[in-house]
Design a protein around this motif. Structure first.
Motif, mmCIF file in Angstrom:
data_model
loop_
_atom_site.group_PDB
_atom_site.id
_atom_site.type_symbol
_atom_site.label_atom_id
_atom_site.label_comp_id
_atom_site.label_asym_id
_atom_site.label_seq_id
_atom_site.Cartn_x
_atom_site.Cartn_y
_atom_site.Cartn_z
ATOM 1 N N VAL A 111 53.362 48.982 31.541
ATOM 2 C CA VAL A 111 52.149 48.447 32.172
ATOM 3 C C VAL A 111 51.333 47.631 31.176
ATOM 4 N N ILE A 112 51.182 48.151 29.961
ATOM 5 C CA ILE A 112 50.448 47.400 28.941
ATOM 6 C C ILE A 112 51.155 46.075 28.657
ATOM 7 N N GLY A 113 52.488 46.124 28.536
ATOM 8 C CA GLY A 113 53.252 44.899 28.298
ATOM 9 C C GLY A 113 53.097 43.886 29.416
ATOM 10 N N ALA A 114 53.000 44.372 30.662
ATOM 11 C CA ALA A 114 52.858 43.480 31.809
ATOM 12 C C ALA A 114 51.531 42.726 31.783
ATOM 13 N N PHE A 115 50.484 43.348 31.238
ATOM 14 C CA PHE A 115 49.186 42.681 31.183
ATOM 15 C C PHE A 115 48.988 41.890 29.894
ATOM 16 N N LYS A 116 49.896 42.082 28.929
ATOM 17 C CA LYS A 116 49.856 41.285 27.701
ATOM 18 C C LYS A 116 50.879 40.151 27.734
ATOM 19 N N VAL A 117 51.620 40.034 28.817
ATOM 20 C CA VAL A 117 52.706 39.057 28.885
ATOM 21 C C VAL A 117 52.168 37.645 28.633
ATOM 22 N N PHE A 118 52.905 36.905 27.840
ATOM 23 C CA PHE A 118 52.488 35.540 27.513
ATOM 24 C C PHE A 118 53.690 34.637 27.233
ATOM 25 N N ASP A 119 54.563 35.067 26.328
ATOM 26 C CA ASP A 119 55.609 34.202 25.791
ATOM 27 C C ASP A 119 56.499 33.588 26.860
ATOM 28 N N GLU A 120 57.052 34.452 27.747
ATOM 29 C CA GLU A 120 57.999 33.931 28.721
ATOM 30 C C GLU A 120 57.352 32.953 29.695
ATOM 31 N N VAL A 121 56.102 33.225 30.076
ATOM 32 C CA VAL A 121 55.403 32.312 30.980
ATOM 33 C C VAL A 121 55.092 31.004 30.257
ATOM 34 N N TYR A 122 54.630 31.112 29.025
ATOM 35 C CA TYR A 122 54.281 29.919 28.239
ATOM 36 C C TYR A 122 55.491 29.017 28.037
ATOM 37 N N ILE A 123 56.634 29.597 27.727
ATOM 38 C CA ILE A 123 57.831 28.811 27.431
ATOM 39 C C ILE A 123 58.433 28.205 28.685
ATOM 40 N N MET A 124 58.474 28.982 29.771
ATOM 41 C CA MET A 124 59.194 28.539 30.960
ATOM 42 C C MET A 124 58.359 27.670 31.896
ATOM 43 N N THR A 125 57.067 27.973 32.048
ATOM 44 C CA THR A 125 56.264 27.228 33.025
ATOM 45 C C THR A 125 54.877 26.845 32.527
ATOM 46 N N PHE A 126 54.363 27.537 31.507
ATOM 47 C CA PHE A 126 52.982 27.400 31.041
ATOM 48 C C PHE A 126 51.985 27.454 32.201
ATOM 49 N N GLY A 127 52.219 28.395 33.078
ATOM 50 C CA GLY A 127 51.291 28.601 34.188
ATOM 51 C C GLY A 127 51.540 27.754 35.407
ATOM 52 N N GLY A 128 52.463 26.807 35.336
ATOM 53 C CA GLY A 128 52.721 25.918 36.469
ATOM 54 C C GLY A 128 53.820 26.461 37.358
ATOM 55 N N PRO A 129 54.165 25.747 38.408
ATOM 56 C CA PRO A 129 53.509 24.507 38.870
ATOM 57 C C PRO A 129 52.189 24.800 39.576
ATOM 58 N N GLY A 130 51.207 23.965 39.333
ATOM 59 C CA GLY A 130 49.897 24.137 39.963
ATOM 60 C C GLY A 130 49.203 25.415 39.578
ATOM 61 N N ARG A 131 49.502 25.934 38.380
ATOM 62 C CA ARG A 131 48.911 27.176 37.854
ATOM 63 C C ARG A 131 49.277 28.404 38.692
ATOM 64 N N SER A 132 50.374 28.296 39.446
ATOM 65 C CA SER A 132 50.807 29.403 40.296
ATOM 66 C C SER A 132 51.378 30.560 39.495
ATOM 67 N N THR A 133 51.831 30.306 38.254
ATOM 68 C CA THR A 133 52.378 31.385 37.428
ATOM 69 C C THR A 133 51.423 31.770 36.303
ATOM 70 N N GLU A 134 50.191 31.354 36.421
ATOM 71 C CA GLU A 134 49.201 31.687 35.390
ATOM 72 C C GLU A 134 49.051 33.198 35.261
ATOM 73 N N VAL A 135 49.017 33.687 34.034
ATOM 74 C CA VAL A 135 48.709 35.095 33.752
ATOM 75 C C VAL A 135 47.517 35.118 32.808
ATOM 76 N N LEU A 136 46.973 36.296 32.557
ATOM 77 C CA LEU A 136 45.779 36.375 31.727
ATOM 78 C C LEU A 136 46.032 35.845 30.321
ATOM 79 N N GLY A 137 47.229 36.051 29.795
ATOM 80 C CA GLY A 137 47.557 35.566 28.461
ATOM 81 C C GLY A 137 47.543 34.057 28.362
ATOM 82 N N THR A 138 48.154 33.367 29.328
ATOM 83 C CA THR A 138 48.164 31.905 29.306
ATOM 84 C C THR A 138 46.791 31.336 29.635
ATOM 85 N N MET A 139 46.036 32.059 30.460
ATOM 86 C CA MET A 139 44.671 31.635 30.773
ATOM 87 C C MET A 139 43.805 31.695 29.512
#
Length: 295
Positions: A225-253
């Protein structure tokens, strides 16, 4: 000085270096982050302007915050299902007598993704998801399901699930190894007694295996659970929160606010929220799990 006082003093001297490190690199940054969230400041100016709770009010009015929060919760729920639930089932299968002799091979295969760099994993899965040359669409075409072929990372409806799936592929093996270690410490006599009583494998799993490793399950749940709310790397590398910020997480925000928009105060506010959410969820899990107590 009595022997008891001398022992206590010696113990304090041994603990003091670790305590100073924890205070310096864990608790002090938390307090400073909370302090900085009350100011408007950036990385290129020396001054700060006190704004109080302005950034917190802004955060709760920001629709992107709720999108990120939803995605983090989605990460947490799916990770609990696959990493904890799936890892537990896989570990139980590998501990079965019929499979145990092949266990070293399967342990290596399952654990291998968790030691690969997340950057490599992200780039690899970008290619796998590629709509033109990717293996996913290629496999669908090969089995005659071309209608299912999709731009997995380019569609706002599927992108977050594609990223979450990569996280499960990488870390389920890690949880499996933790559960395997815990299961191997269970006395064999318990299973022999269950077999003599005619208990099925499923009943044995829920009556013996799960209760005996409940502490490890709790640890795995909290870590996941802690890892799920700290997630950043995979989102940043694969989509950086896109398309249209639909994959945004707190880490990338947080990253976007700090290093793209240079709003360090707002980024500190997001960081404080991540800390409060993970702390609250961890305390709830520990309370429900009754760690260290007899249920």
């Amino acid at each position: 000085m009595t022997k008891t006082n001398q022992n206590a003093r010696t113990a304090i001297l041994f603990i003091l270096p670790a305590l100073l490190l924890i205070l310096s690199f864990v608790f002090l940054p938390i307090v400073l982050n909370l302090f900085y969230s009350l100011y408007r400041w950036n990385a290129f100016e020396a001054g700060r302007v006190f704004v109080g709770l302005e950034y917190y009010i802004r955060l709760f009015k920001d629709p992107i915050f709720y999108t990120a929060l939803k995605n983090n919760f989605l990460f947490a729920v799916i990770s609990l299902m696959f990493q904890v639930g799936g890892g537990l089932i896989i570990a139980a299968i590998l501990e079965d007598k019929l499979i145990r002799k092949f266990q070293p091979f399967f342990r290596t295969v399952i654990f291998m993704p968790s030691v690969v760099s997340i950057v490599v994993v992200g780039l690899l899965w970008q290619l796998i998801y590629n709509p033109e040359i990717g293996l996913v669409n290629g496999a669908l075409h090969a089995i005659g399901q071309s209608d299912w072929a999709h731009s997995w990372l380019g569609d706002s409806k599927t992108a977050i699930y594609a990223v979450v799936a990569v996280s499960q592929w990488q870390y389920t093996g890690y949880m499996t190894m933790l559960f395997l270690i815990a299961m191997q410490k269970i006395p064999a006599e318990y299973y022999e007694a269950a077999m003599m009583d005619g208990a099925s494998r499923i009943k044995t799993f829920f009556s013996i295996t799960v209760p005996q490793i409940k502490e490890m399950i709790l640890v795995g749940t909290v870590v996941t659970v802690i890892g799920a709310f700290k997630v950043f790397d995979e989102v940043y590398i694969m989509t950086f929160g896109g398309p249209g910020r639909s994959t945004e997480v707190l880490g990338t925000m947080l990253y976007r606010a700090a290093f793209r928009n240079d709003e360090m105060g707002y980024a500190s506010t997001i960081g404080t929220m991540i800390f409060l959410i993970t702390l609250t969820l961890s305390l709830i899990q520990l309370k429900l799990g009754k760690s260290g107590q007899e249920v």
